[in-house]
Design a protein around this motif. Sequence first.
Motif, PDB file in Angstrom:
ATOM      1  N   VAL A 214      50.648 -39.517 131.935  1.00 37.06           N
ATOM      2  CA  VAL A 214      51.176 -39.483 130.575  1.00 37.06           C
ATOM      3  C   VAL A 214      51.282 -40.927 130.092  1.00 37.06           C
ATOM      4  CG1 VAL A 214      53.085 -38.805 129.094  1.00 37.06           C
ATOM      5  CG2 VAL A 214      52.442 -37.361 131.037  1.00 37.06           C
ATOM      6  N   SER A 215      50.431 -41.290 129.127  1.00 36.04           N
ATOM      7  CA  SER A 215      50.371 -42.679 128.657  1.00 36.04           C
ATOM      8  C   SER A 215      51.577 -43.023 127.793  1.00 36.04           C
ATOM      9  CB  SER A 215      49.061 -42.910 127.884  1.00 36.04           C
ATOM     10  OG  SER A 215      47.950 -42.594 128.687  1.00 36.04           O
ATOM     11  N   LYS A 216      51.611 -44.288 127.385  1.00 33.56           N
ATOM     12  CA  LYS A 216      52.719 -44.759 126.560  1.00 33.56           C
ATOM     13  C   LYS A 216      52.844 -43.990 125.250  1.00 33.56           C
ATOM     14  CE  LYS A 216      52.373 -49.516 128.294  1.00 33.56           C
ATOM     15  NZ  LYS A 216      52.150 -50.914 127.917  1.00 33.56           N
ATOM     16  N   MET A 244      46.390 -30.071 126.569  1.00 34.91           N
ATOM     17  CA  MET A 244      47.818 -30.084 126.240  1.00 34.91           C
ATOM     18  C   MET A 244      48.110 -31.044 125.089  1.00 34.91           C
ATOM     19  SD  MET A 244      50.054 -29.836 129.747  1.00 34.91           S
ATOM     20  CE  MET A 244      49.380 -31.350 130.402  1.00 34.91           C
ATOM     21  N   PRO A 245      49.081 -30.726 124.254  1.00 35.95           N
ATOM     22  CA  PRO A 245      49.502 -31.693 123.219  1.00 35.95           C
ATOM     23  C   PRO A 245      50.192 -32.891 123.854  1.00 35.95           C
ATOM     24  CG  PRO A 245      50.976 -29.799 123.271  1.00 35.95           C
ATOM     25  CD  PRO A 245      49.850 -29.467 124.197  1.00 35.95           C
ATOM     26  N   LYS A 246      50.423 -33.906 123.055  1.00 35.40           N
ATOM     27  CA  LYS A 246      51.056 -35.115 123.570  1.00 35.40           C
ATOM     28  C   LYS A 246      52.463 -34.835 124.071  1.00 35.40           C
ATOM     29  CE  LYS A 246      48.544 -38.649 120.995  1.00 35.40           C
ATOM     30  NZ  LYS A 246      48.658 -39.843 120.120  1.00 35.40           N
ATOM     31  N   TRP A 247      52.775 -35.448 125.203  1.00 39.98           N
ATOM     32  CA  TRP A 247      54.111 -35.342 125.782  1.00 39.98           C
ATOM     33  C   TRP A 247      55.025 -36.407 125.177  1.00 39.98           C
ATOM     34  CZ3 TRP A 247      55.253 -33.506 131.311  1.00 39.98           C
ATOM     35  CH2 TRP A 247      54.459 -32.397 131.636  1.00 39.98           C
ATOM     36  N   ILE A 248      56.306 -36.259 125.472  1.00 33.82           N
ATOM     37  CA  ILE A 248      57.255 -37.338 125.161  1.00 33.82           C
ATOM     38  C   ILE A 248      57.155 -38.352 126.297  1.00 33.82           C
ATOM     39  CG2 ILE A 248      59.678 -37.915 124.774  1.00 33.82           C
ATOM     40  CD1 ILE A 248      60.088 -35.006 123.884  1.00 33.82           C
ATOM     41  N   PRO A 249      56.691 -39.580 126.032  1.00 36.54           N
ATOM     42  CA  PRO A 249      56.400 -40.521 127.125  1.00 36.54           C
ATOM     43  C   PRO A 249      57.652 -40.919 127.892  1.00 36.54           C
ATOM     44  CG  PRO A 249      56.292 -41.644 125.015  1.00 36.54           C
ATOM     45  CD  PRO A 249      56.453 -40.187 124.709  1.00 36.54           C
ATOM     46  N   ASN A 258      53.425 -45.946 131.279  1.00 37.58           N
ATOM     47  CA  ASN A 258      52.519 -44.936 131.816  1.00 37.58           C
ATOM     48  C   ASN A 258      53.139 -44.344 133.086  1.00 37.58           C
ATOM     49  OD1 ASN A 258      50.663 -45.707 129.814  1.00 37.58           O
ATOM     50  ND2 ASN A 258      49.855 -47.317 131.129  1.00 37.58           N
ATOM     51  N   VAL A 259      53.166 -43.015 133.168  1.00 34.11           N
ATOM     52  CA  VAL A 259      53.808 -42.344 134.296  1.00 34.11           C
ATOM     53  C   VAL A 259      52.862 -41.298 134.866  1.00 34.11           C
ATOM     54  CG1 VAL A 259      55.838 -41.069 135.090  1.00 34.11           C
ATOM     55  CG2 VAL A 259      56.053 -42.704 133.208  1.00 34.11           C
ATOM     56  N   ASN A 260      52.813 -41.224 136.194  1.00 38.22           N
ATOM     57  CA  ASN A 260      52.021 -40.224 136.898  1.00 38.22           C
ATOM     58  C   ASN A 260      52.856 -38.951 137.050  1.00 38.22           C
ATOM     59  OD1 ASN A 260      49.610 -39.548 137.967  1.00 38.22           O
ATOM     60  ND2 ASN A 260      49.914 -40.516 139.943  1.00 38.22           N
ATOM     61  N   VAL A 261      52.312 -37.809 136.627  1.00 42.54           N
ATOM     62  CA  VAL A 261      53.041 -36.544 136.643  1.00 42.54           C
ATOM     63  C   VAL A 261      52.280 -35.535 137.488  1.00 42.54           C
ATOM     64  CG1 VAL A 261      53.959 -34.664 135.236  1.00 42.54           C
ATOM     65  CG2 VAL A 261      54.027 -37.007 134.376  1.00 42.54           C
TER      66      VAL A 261
END
Length: 270
Positions: A214-216, A244-249, A258-261
Amino acid sequence: MATTKQVDILDIIFSHKNKDYGAYVLRRNYKFNLSKAMWIAIILFVLATSSSLIINYLSPKETVDKKKAKAITFAQLSELPDVKKDQAPPPDLAPPPLKTTMKFTVPVVKPDEKVLDDYVPSQEELRDVDPGAKTQEGTNTGDISQLFTVDESQDVVVEEEKEVKQQVFEYVEEMPTYPGGQEALMQYFAANIVYPEIAKKAGVEGKVFVQFVVSKDGSISNATVLKGIGGGCDEEAIRVVRKMPKWIPGKQNGAPVNVNVKIPIFFKLQ
């Protein structure tokens, strides 16, 4: 005293058989044929390994006449010209004529008390005269190399921009979340996953563990399968994750990162 006749093994084998048959003759001559073949092979091997020596021995040797004289040609060098020590050096060439220039002052916004009484030429005056560091008289076709000065004492350093890879975090203070929470995420998968026909026929069920970044800005990238179940379910899980739509970063120290999910996606037949 009676003499005993030596009995051959072949006579025992063929005692009640027709000795005129070819097998008896072949066995009788086996040792002779084996010895003949062995000697032929030895002779051919010796000839093959020593053929080069035989050829060198039979070929005529070239005689070298050591007393033959060698012809040597000497090249006659031409004499060097005389150099007069008192010869005068060539005269210095006169410098080219200068070009007519007019001092150009770069306009700068300053307070009134810091304004100097420098004359600023107009555009009409600079139309026929080249701007320079100072005002001087010359010709229109003169040398313009002296109009420019290069300060060689200062080295120009060009800093190359280095591309810094954006760091991907595994855990942050605020982890990324799907808009609407976990329940909304489960509803998204239930509404978008198409159960593969191959998996249906084979009765494949289970969890597909998917990993993505999930990017910034909340966009999804680098979706991969950590553990799959096959039957086309792995490919279907990746397809739905990428849509998928954009997540809340996620955030670290208040800034988006940037976070690995990693999430499981369930495939279950009704």
